[in-house]
Write an enzyme that holds these catalytic residues in place. Structure first.
Site, PDB file in Angstrom:
ATOM      1  N   CYS A 167      -1.390  23.438 -17.061  1.00 46.59           N
ATOM      2  CA  CYS A 167      -1.054  21.999 -17.649  1.00 46.59           C
ATOM      3  C   CYS A 167      -2.650  21.584 -18.169  1.00 46.59           C
ATOM      4  O   CYS A 167      -3.267  21.573 -17.526  1.00 46.59           O
ATOM      5  CB  CYS A 167      -0.750  21.137 -16.312  1.00 46.59           C
ATOM      6  N   GLU A 341      -4.169  -7.401  -1.969  1.00 47.37           N
ATOM      7  CA  GLU A 341      -3.447  -6.211  -2.363  1.00 47.37           C
ATOM      8  C   GLU A 341      -2.648  -6.082  -1.115  1.00 47.37           C
ATOM      9  O   GLU A 341      -2.541  -6.264  -0.006  1.00 47.37           O
ATOM     10  CB  GLU A 341      -4.540  -5.122  -2.262  1.00 47.37           C
ATOM     11  N   ASP A 389      -4.039  -7.349 -12.129  1.00 48.92           N
ATOM     12  CA  ASP A 389      -3.754  -6.089 -12.631  1.00 48.92           C
ATOM     13  C   ASP A 389      -2.567  -5.485 -11.852  1.00 48.92           C
ATOM     14  O   ASP A 389      -2.776  -4.538 -10.863  1.00 48.92           O
ATOM     15  CB  ASP A 389      -5.136  -5.029 -12.035  1.00 48.92           C
ATOM     16  N   CYS A 416      -0.652  -1.750 -17.401  1.00 51.29           N
ATOM     17  CA  CYS A 416      -0.165  -0.386 -17.760  1.00 51.29           C
ATOM     18  C   CYS A 416       1.246  -0.522 -18.313  1.00 51.29           C
ATOM     19  O   CYS A 416       1.716   0.617 -18.548  1.00 51.29           O
ATOM     20  CB  CYS A 416      -0.233   0.302 -16.621  1.00 51.29           C
TER      21      CYS A 416
HETATM   22  C1  LIG Z   1      -2.104  -1.034 -11.110  1.00 46.74           C
HETATM   23  S1  LIG Z   1      -2.758  -0.827  -9.423  1.00 46.74           S
HETATM   24  C2  LIG Z   1      -4.426  -1.585  -9.727  1.00 46.74           C
HETATM   25  C3  LIG Z   1      -5.013  -1.765  -8.421  1.00 46.74           C
HETATM   26  C4  LIG Z   1      -6.472  -2.041  -8.656  1.00 46.74           C
HETATM   27  N1  LIG Z   1      -6.876  -3.417  -9.412  1.00 46.74           N
HETATM   28  C5  LIG Z   1      -7.461  -1.020  -9.517  1.00 46.74           C
HETATM   29  O1  LIG Z   1      -7.774  -0.899 -10.644  1.00 46.74           O
HETATM   30  O2  LIG Z   1      -7.467   0.200  -8.715  1.00 46.74           O
HETATM   31  C6  LIG Z   1      -1.668  -2.309  -8.640  1.00 46.74           C
HETATM   32  C7  LIG Z   1      -1.899  -2.660  -7.326  1.00 46.74           C
HETATM   33  O3  LIG Z   1      -1.077  -3.646  -6.849  1.00 46.74           O
HETATM   34  C8  LIG Z   1      -0.482  -3.443  -5.644  1.00 46.74           C
HETATM   35  N2  LIG Z   1       0.729  -4.470  -5.618  1.00 46.74           N
HETATM   36  C9  LIG Z   1       1.936  -4.292  -5.798  1.00 46.74           C
HETATM   37  N3  LIG Z   1       2.728  -5.316  -5.711  1.00 46.74           N
HETATM   38  C10 LIG Z   1       1.555  -6.403  -5.169  1.00 46.74           C
HETATM   39  C11 LIG Z   1       1.961  -7.602  -4.778  1.00 46.74           C
HETATM   40  N4  LIG Z   1       3.043  -8.232  -4.901  1.00 46.74           N
HETATM   41  N5  LIG Z   1       0.808  -8.051  -4.418  1.00 46.74           N
HETATM   42  C12 LIG Z   1      -0.348  -7.629  -4.279  1.00 46.74           C
HETATM   43  N6  LIG Z   1      -0.548  -6.364  -4.519  1.00 46.74           N
HETATM   44  C13 LIG Z   1       0.375  -5.599  -5.095  1.00 46.74           C
HETATM   45  C14 LIG Z   1      -0.470  -2.002  -5.752  1.00 46.74           C
HETATM   46  O4  LIG Z   1      -0.271  -1.514  -4.135  1.00 46.74           O
HETATM   47  C15 LIG Z   1      -1.718  -1.453  -6.403  1.00 46.74           C
HETATM   48  O5  LIG Z   1      -2.665  -1.143  -5.499  1.00 46.74           O
END
Ligand SMILES: C[S@@+](CC[C@H](N)C(=O)[O-])C[C@H]1O[C@@H](n2cnc3c(N)ncnc32)[C@H](O)[C@@H]1O
Length: 459
Positions: A167, A341, A389, A416
């Site tokens: 891969c 989070e 994020d 993303c």
């Molecule tokens: C794309 S990740 C970004 C994490 C961090 N900012 C990073 O760059 O590593 C999205 C995060 O949102 C959390 N998440 C999902 N739904 C959520 C919610 N309703 N409230 C807070 N966190 C949430 C997920 O567990 C995950 O850790």
């Protein structure tokens, strides 16, 4: 054969001449036969090809590429032997320059079409210099073939496993460890899980590595906790791979597509591995989110923090903060950072990460961003900047409404999924925010996934 300019009576298994204009989110070429849209695997923008129509729906269909009549200058032969079956790298038939153009267009067109922004200025995609083995994480499903345990990736749009030998986007060492674990499963007769029958033991193996020091974490996802041979398997992995500093058991006995179950047990070494980004160290637990492309993550975070334009006096919110990466990096230039989070272990990591980096102007809490932000508002916290994020589904509307009510001057949105990003930005734009900057970052080379940082400011 039929012409592409008028819409003929379409017949399944007939050949048609098709001109392609773009690539969709699954990497399928998007073309037209008259007014009929057709999706074709392997076709590229500006190509013309003979296509066999294999599936017809009301307004669209799917075709198979038979012969390319006009070839894209960006077309290349995919370097991966699994390219046609594996659903992973769906842009391996285009060179990197062409891929970046597709990503740029995806961001611009989606913000204009879904977000209803006009003539959006999008910066050039921040690219990767060397894309080989960029991923620091693999999640490989295990299955059975001819009575033997195998591992690989799911065939496109199925749960059939294609055994993987190489891969391009993972490291050879990761595949070597997976192969070793597969052989141990065969030796000790630990059958792989069968989704249909809901039988068997080993479901997935997840491996994560630290680019800082080469340490690795192995997570064995199984259907039951008590497996007689587990001790010997753990010992053998640890002995053969000294860089594996953590082996975790995860129990998932549910009938579900979700990979990880709720129960974790450390079988060997630590509960975390440590990586470093932007000069800070970060502990990462098995259930915590961590960006999969550390080289590009540094560029992503740098862009986000530059957009915040911090001077040292600001109150900052880091929503969806994971293990606290963005907030901790921003804390160096902020008065106070509040992070939220939903995953408990990630917040445990975030607090530890503050401690190991001697950062005291941060506060992390477990909760949903949409709930916690209201609490901060009620507590009188007046944020100057909010980093947002979220996962692919984007933000909860309540969360965006509270940002608007709190009149937070700057929103730095890291996304993303440009479709949900566009939807959420429109909500902010309709309530007094202006789109100031859009910076795509290529976190996922050879795939259609594109990451984006956006700055919105209150007018
Ligand atoms: C794309 S990740 C970004 C994490 C961090 N900012 C990073 O760059 O590593 C999205 C995060 O949102 C959390 N998440 C999902 N739904 C959520 C919610 N309703 N409230 C807070 N966190 C949430 C997920 O567990 C995950 O850790």
């Amino acid at each position: 054969m039929n012409n592409m300019n008028d819409t003929p009576q379409l017949i399944k298994n007939e050949n048609y001449k098709v001109e392609f204009s773009s690539v969709n989110h699954e990497g399928l070429g998007v073309g037209r036969i008259g007014n009929f849209t057709i999706f074709v695997f392997g076709a590229l923008p500006n190509e013309v090809a003979i296509v066999k129509l294999i599936k017809i729906q009301k307004n669209y269909g799917y075709g198979k590429l038979e012969k390319i009549l006009k070839r894209s200058p960006y077309r290349v032969n995919p370097i991966c032997p699994h390219y046609t079956g594996c659903g992973g790298c769906n842009l391996m038939h285009i060179n990197y320059e062409g891929e970046l153009k597709i990503k740029y267009n995806t961001v611009k067109e989606t913000l204009e079409r879904i977000g209803k922004f006009e003539a959006v200025e999008v910066n050039d995609v921040i690219k990767m210099d060397n894309t080989a083995g960029y991923r620091n994480k693999i999640q490989a499903p295990f299955g059975m073939e001819n009575g033997k345990v195998i591992f690989g990736f799911f065939r496109k749009r199925t749960h059939d496993i294609i055994p993987i030998k190489e891969c391009f986007i993972h490291t050879p060492q990761t595949l070597d460890i997976l192969n070793f674990i597969k052989n141990l499963c065969n030796e000790y007769r630990i059958p792989a899980y069968n989704e249909e029958k809901h039988q068997g033991i080993i479901r997935h193996v997840l491996i994560r590595d630290s680019r800082k020091n080469g340490d690795m974490m192995v997570v064995l996802v199984v259907t039951k906790e008590n497996i007689t041979e587990l001790n010997v398997i753990t010992e053998k992995i640890a002995k053969r791979y000294p860089q594996v500093k953590s082996i975790i058991l995860n129990v998932n006995s549910e009938r579900t597509n979700v990979i990880l179950g709720k129960k974790f047990k450390t079988l060997y070494g630590k509960d975390v591995i440590v990586d470093s980004l932007g000069g800070l160290d970060f502990e990462i637990g098995a259930s915590s989110f961590y960006q999969v492309n550390p080289v590009q993550t540094e560029k992503l975070y740098r862009t986000a923090i530059n957009y915040a334009n911090l001077t040292g006096n600001e109150i900052v919110i880091d929503a969806y903060c994971g293990i606290g990466t963005i907030g901790l990096l921003a804390s160096k230039k902020a008065k106070m950072v509040y992070g939220v989070e939903v995953v408990e272990e990630a917040i445990k990591n975030a607090n530890k990460n503050a401690q190991i980096n001697n950062i005291t102007n941060v506060s992390f809490v477990v909760g949903k961003s949409e709930v916690q932000i209201k609490k901060w508002d009620q507590e009188g916290i007046k944020a100057d900047v909010i980093f947002v994020d979220p996962p692919r589904k984007g933000c909860d509307q309540e969360f965006l409404n509270t940002i608007i009510e709190m009149e937070i001057p700057k929103v730095v949105y890291v996304s993303c999924n440009v479709a949900t990003l566009a939807r959420d930005l429109r909500i902010l734009a309709d309530s007094g925010y202006e789109l100031k900057a859009v910076q795509p970052v290529d976190m996922f080379p050879h795939t259609t996934h594109v990451e984006c940082v956006v700055l919105m400011s209150r007018k």
